[in-house]
Structures are given as structure tokens and as C-alpha cells.
Scaffold this motif. Structure first.
Motif, PDB file in Angstrom:
ATOM      1  N   ASP A 257     120.189  30.575 -30.947  1.00  0.00           N
ATOM      2  CA  ASP A 257     119.299  30.069 -29.903  1.00  0.00           C
ATOM      3  C   ASP A 257     117.817  30.239 -30.218  1.00  0.00           C
ATOM      4  O   ASP A 257     116.967  29.879 -29.393  1.00  0.00           O
ATOM      5  N   GLY A 258     117.508  30.802 -31.385  1.00  0.00           N
ATOM      6  CA  GLY A 258     116.110  30.983 -31.738  1.00  0.00           C
ATOM      7  C   GLY A 258     115.437  32.146 -31.047  1.00  0.00           C
ATOM      8  O   GLY A 258     114.212  32.306 -31.139  1.00  0.00           O
ATOM      9  N   ASP A 259     116.222  32.979 -30.352  1.00  0.00           N
ATOM     10  CA  ASP A 259     115.640  34.127 -29.651  1.00  0.00           C
ATOM     11  C   ASP A 259     115.330  35.281 -30.598  1.00  0.00           C
ATOM     12  O   ASP A 259     114.511  36.147 -30.270  1.00  0.00           O
ATOM     13  N   TRP A 260     116.005  35.315 -31.740  1.00  0.00           N
ATOM     14  CA  TRP A 260     115.918  36.457 -32.639  1.00  0.00           C
ATOM     15  C   TRP A 260     115.613  36.012 -34.068  1.00  0.00           C
ATOM     16  O   TRP A 260     116.052  34.947 -34.504  1.00  0.00           O
TER      17      TRP A 260
ATOM     18  N   VAL B  36     141.021  23.117 -16.584  1.00  0.00           N
ATOM     19  CA  VAL B  36     139.561  23.024 -16.620  1.00  0.00           C
ATOM     20  C   VAL B  36     139.121  23.093 -18.075  1.00  0.00           C
ATOM     21  O   VAL B  36     139.580  23.960 -18.830  1.00  0.00           O
ATOM     22  N   ARG B  37     138.224  22.173 -18.465  1.00  0.00           N
ATOM     23  CA  ARG B  37     137.806  22.101 -19.862  1.00  0.00           C
ATOM     24  C   ARG B  37     136.322  22.425 -20.010  1.00  0.00           C
ATOM     25  O   ARG B  37     135.495  22.085 -19.159  1.00  0.00           O
ATOM     26  N   ALA B  38     135.993  23.073 -21.114  1.00  0.00           N
ATOM     27  CA  ALA B  38     134.596  23.356 -21.421  1.00  0.00           C
ATOM     28  C   ALA B  38     133.818  22.052 -21.507  1.00  0.00           C
ATOM     29  O   ALA B  38     134.233  21.116 -22.193  1.00  0.00           O
ATOM     30  N   GLY B  39     132.720  21.977 -20.794  1.00  0.00           N
ATOM     31  CA  GLY B  39     131.902  20.772 -20.793  1.00  0.00           C
ATOM     32  C   GLY B  39     132.362  19.710 -19.830  1.00  0.00           C
ATOM     33  O   GLY B  39     131.682  18.709 -19.632  1.00  0.00           O
ATOM     34  N   GLY B  40     133.532  19.915 -19.199  1.00  0.00           N
ATOM     35  CA  GLY B  40     134.057  18.927 -18.283  1.00  0.00           C
ATOM     36  C   GLY B  40     133.560  19.139 -16.865  1.00  0.00           C
ATOM     37  O   GLY B  40     132.755  20.026 -16.588  1.00  0.00           O
TER      38      GLY B  40
ATOM     39  N   TYR C 163     132.392  33.996 -23.571  1.00  0.00           N
ATOM     40  CA  TYR C 163     132.926  32.631 -23.544  1.00  0.00           C
ATOM     41  C   TYR C 163     132.638  31.967 -22.202  1.00  0.00           C
ATOM     42  O   TYR C 163     132.745  32.596 -21.144  1.00  0.00           O
ATOM     43  N   ALA C 164     132.319  30.682 -22.262  1.00  0.00           N
ATOM     44  CA  ALA C 164     131.983  29.947 -21.040  1.00  0.00           C
ATOM     45  C   ALA C 164     133.133  29.944 -20.042  1.00  0.00           C
ATOM     46  O   ALA C 164     132.927  30.118 -18.836  1.00  0.00           O
TER      47      ALA C 164
ATOM     48  N   LEU D 198     126.345  28.411 -20.346  1.00  0.00           N
ATOM     49  CA  LEU D 198     126.699  29.087 -21.589  1.00  0.00           C
ATOM     50  C   LEU D 198     127.117  28.123 -22.687  1.00  0.00           C
ATOM     51  O   LEU D 198     127.344  28.541 -23.823  1.00  0.00           O
ATOM     52  N   LEU D 199     127.221  26.847 -22.363  1.00  0.00           N
ATOM     53  CA  LEU D 199     127.660  25.842 -23.333  1.00  0.00           C
ATOM     54  C   LEU D 199     126.475  25.166 -23.999  1.00  0.00           C
ATOM     55  O   LEU D 199     125.420  24.974 -23.399  1.00  0.00           O
ATOM     56  N   ARG D 200     126.673  24.740 -25.238  1.00  0.00           N
ATOM     57  CA  ARG D 200     125.602  24.108 -26.003  1.00  0.00           C
ATOM     58  C   ARG D 200     125.925  22.682 -26.428  1.00  0.00           C
ATOM     59  O   ARG D 200     125.042  21.968 -26.895  1.00  0.00           O
TER      60      ARG D 200
END
Length: 382
Positions: free
Chosen positions: A30-33, A299-303, A143-144, A313-315
Motif C-alpha cells: 500500500d505504499g505505507d512502508w 458471499v464473494r469478495a468484491g461482490g 482477510y476481507a 480491505l479489498l484492492r
């Protein structure tokens, strides 16, 4: 004004180590570190080579951990590291975390937190006294869809929780590879470096943390059995435990590293009065919901239908799987937000670490006696 990345130093995780590379990937996503310093190995050649591969300034690849703390403290405030990642075997977690906290650095540490409850509490005291943050790598909580499961339980979708079942099945220690030179296996089965528990400390703590985190319940007592299946092994490679939660819920926990053929079978099931859920780490982008009075849902991630916390939490869009490294990155992102005092992001910390060490000690104490139940918090009645 552009926000600069936080600067990270690492102890352990040198050439050939698995978990150090995972931490570095997760911290970078994420560019935080930005990793700028390290004491990666007590082997001088391996330490230098690791720094070269990571393109670090040779002056900031330190021969020892103590040298890194001293060297970084001597730098101007805007140039020195903000935090230390401790990715060593377990016996070094407490002394290194405490030293880093006392030196004024935040700490992100591999699990388990320490070798004992006493060590964990010493880290907690050092974090409080220093005013610095302490994060812990209970990766699966990042995990999301674990967050989605936690949110649905918390808002009461399933009614009062009755049953919690968690299992973590691996097979990589089915053969005595710890006696055949496998470095990852060798230290994990050595009481001097791994601590009181083998499989119990390595993956049993993950299972326990996930069960409490998602259910929102606290375990009051355990009834447990520890086994060593591989002859000559000094620490447990198989754990079974009954869990008794506050509020009356009951649970089971199974963790083993001798289930031949299993890869990384972490699975959680939680059931309430009206329904329940199931999540499996090897299929992490699906959360199954089961109901007493209607068909099951997936239920699906991003759905559609995700809570705000889980969606955050998803990218990637739906159908583009995210997994272990991204979950790990969510913890580093939350850790960075806390350091910057931005709020809004959770990560496992001191309380999670102390709880899991209490679980380890309670399981060991119970398994060593004929007593049916042992309290997680000594002094409480069971």
C-alpha cells in the motif's frame, strides 16, 4: 503535501527465511512502508547478501540487532526507522520487542507473541510505558471475508452464538524433517526456541485467535489433549481442545501438523440460533452463510452485500482473487494508520497476544493433568 512512507527496520528474515519475505511484500503493497534497515541474520555473509538483494544502504545493514537500534537512534528523527519488524524464532520476540519499544520504536512482531504469559505481559508493559504501538502477525484476521464474518456475527445476524468450530490442519511435519536439517522445522520443534508449544504455538494460536476474533466471545476454559506422533519429537505436533465460552457457547479446536497430505487447512464455522457461517483459508474469497429457514447463501469478495469494513480491505474487483499477502498487508496498513493517528483500521495487538499466550499455557496445564477444565484466566472459577 505528500505523505512520506513510514520507515521500517527488520530483525531476522534473512536469505532463505520464508516469513521475512512475506512481511516485506505485505508492508510494501500500500505504499505505507519502506524498508530501509535490517539485521537479517547472525551469519555475516547471509546478512550482507540479504541487504544487497534488497538494495539497502550497506551502512544500514547492521551486524546485530543492538547495533541497528543504536545506529538508527543516532540518525536524525526524519531519517531513522519508525518501526521494527521482529521476524525471528519465538525465543527472541520478547527481548527484541522490549528493547525496540524502550528505544522509542514501534514494533510489529511475528506470532506467537512470546514464550510465556509473563513475557507477553512484559511486552505489554513496555508498550504502555513507551507510548509506542505493538502489532502482531495474526494474518488470517486480515482477510476481507473474515472481517465480513465478524461484522455479521457482531450485528446479530445469526442470533445468540451457540457453537464455534475451528480447525487448522497441516501435514508438513508428518515425517521427522526436523531431525533431517530442515531449518523451518528444526527450530519450531525445539523447546528452547519455540517455547512451551510446538503445533500449539505455531498454528494453534492462529486458530484460537480467529475463533475469538470472529465470534466476539471470550474463552473461559479449555479441556485439551496434546500429542506427539513422530517418535523423538520434543514438542506437540497435534492439538485437540474443547472450548467453553462466556455466555454459554461451546467450541472445538483442532490443530495438527501431521495430517499427511493437508496443506494449510484453516477452517472456521460459527452457528447461532438462526443460522451460521463457514470460511476456509484455502478458499478465502467465499463466505458461506447457512440458515434455519431458507437456502444457504454465498458471499464473494468484491461482490454485493459486503459491509463497509470488509469492502475497505479489498484492492481488486470481484473475480480477482486476493489472499495471504494482501491479508497480511491489511495488518500493516492498520498498524501504519495507528502510528499516524489516523484511526479507523484494526490490527491485532497486545491484548490479542496476551490472550493467545494464556490459551497456550491453559492447554498445556490441562493436558498435563486429569482435570476436566482449566481456566484461561488463572484464579477464575470454572
Amino acid at each position: 503535501m505528500m505523505r512520506r512512507p513510514l520507515l521500517l527496520g527488520m530483525v531476522g528474515g534473512g536469505e532463505g527465511a520464508f516469513i521475512g519475505a512475506v512481511h516485506r511484500m505485505a508492508a510494501a503493497i500500500d505504499g505505507d512502508w519502506r524498508l530501509v534497515a535490517g539485521a537479517f541474520s547472525t551469519d555475516a555473509g547471509r546478512n550482507v547478501r540479504t541487504g544487497e538483494v534488497l538494495a539497502l544502504d550497506p551502512a544500514r545493514v547492521y551486524p546485530t540487532f543492538d547495533a541497528m537500534l543504536a545506529g538508527e537512534r543516532a540518525l536524525p528523527a526524519d531519517a531513522r526507522i519508525d518501526a521494527v519488524s521482529v521476524v525471528t524464532p519465538n525465543h527472541l520476540h520478547a527481548p527484541m520487542a522490549i528493547a525496540a519499544l524502550e528505544a522509542g520504536f514501534h514494533v510489529f512482531c511475528e506470532k506467537p507473541m512470546a514464550m510465556s504469559v509473563a513475557e507477553a505481559q512484559a511486552i505489554a508493559a513496555a508498550a504502555e510505558a513507551s507510548g509506542r504501538h505493538f502489532g502482531l502477525a495474526f494474518t488470517y484476521s486480515g482477510y476481507a471475508l473474515v472481517e465480513e464474518a465478524r461484522a455479521r456475527v457482531a450485528r446479530g445476524d445469526f442470533g445468540a452464538i451457540r457453537l464455534v468450530q475451528v480447525e487448522y490442519l497441516q501435514g508438513w511435519l508428518s515425517d521427522p524433517i526436523d531431525n533431517a536439517g530442515n531449518k523451518q522445522a528444526e527450530w519450531r520443534t525445539d523447546p528452547a526456541r519455540a517455547g512451551l508449544g510446538g503445533c500449539l504455538g505455531d498454528i494453534g494460536t492462529h486458530a484460537f485467535h480467529l475463533a475469538e476474533h470472529v465470534s466476539g466471545l471470550r474463552t473461559e476454559a479449555v479441556s485439551a489433549d496434546l500429542a506427539i506422533h513422530v517418535p523423538g519429537r520434543r514438542l506437540d505436533d497435534d492439538v485437540s481442545a474443547l472450548l467453553r465460552f462466556d455466555g454459554g457457547a461451546r467450541g472445538t479446536l483442532k490443530a495438527t501438523q501431521v495430517a499427511a497430505g493437508e496443506e494449510n487447512g484453516l477452517r472456521l464455522r460459527i452457528y447461532g440460533e438462526r443460522g451460521g457461517l463457514e470460511w476456509a483459508q484455502m478458499e478465502p474469497n467465499t463466505l458461506t452463510l447457512r440458515w434455519l429457514d431458507r437456502p444457504a447463501e454465498m458471499v464473494r469478495a468484491g461482490g454485493p452485500g459486503l459491509s463497509e469494513g470488509a469492502a475497505g480491505l479489498l484492492r481488486t474487483p470481484a473475480g480477482h482473487p486476493e489472499g495471504y499477502v494482501e491479508a497480511f498487508a491489511n495488518l500493516y496498513r492498520g498498524f501504519a494508520a495507528a502510528i499516524r493517528d489516523e484511526g479507523g483500521s484494526w490490527f491485532p495487538g497486545v491484548a490479542d497476544g496476551v490472550r493467545t499466550m494464556k490459551f497456550v499455557e491453559a492447554v498445556i496445564a490441562n493436558a498435563a493433568t486429569d482435570r476436566k477444565w482449566t481456566s484461561i484466566d488463572p484464579g477464575e472459577s470454572v
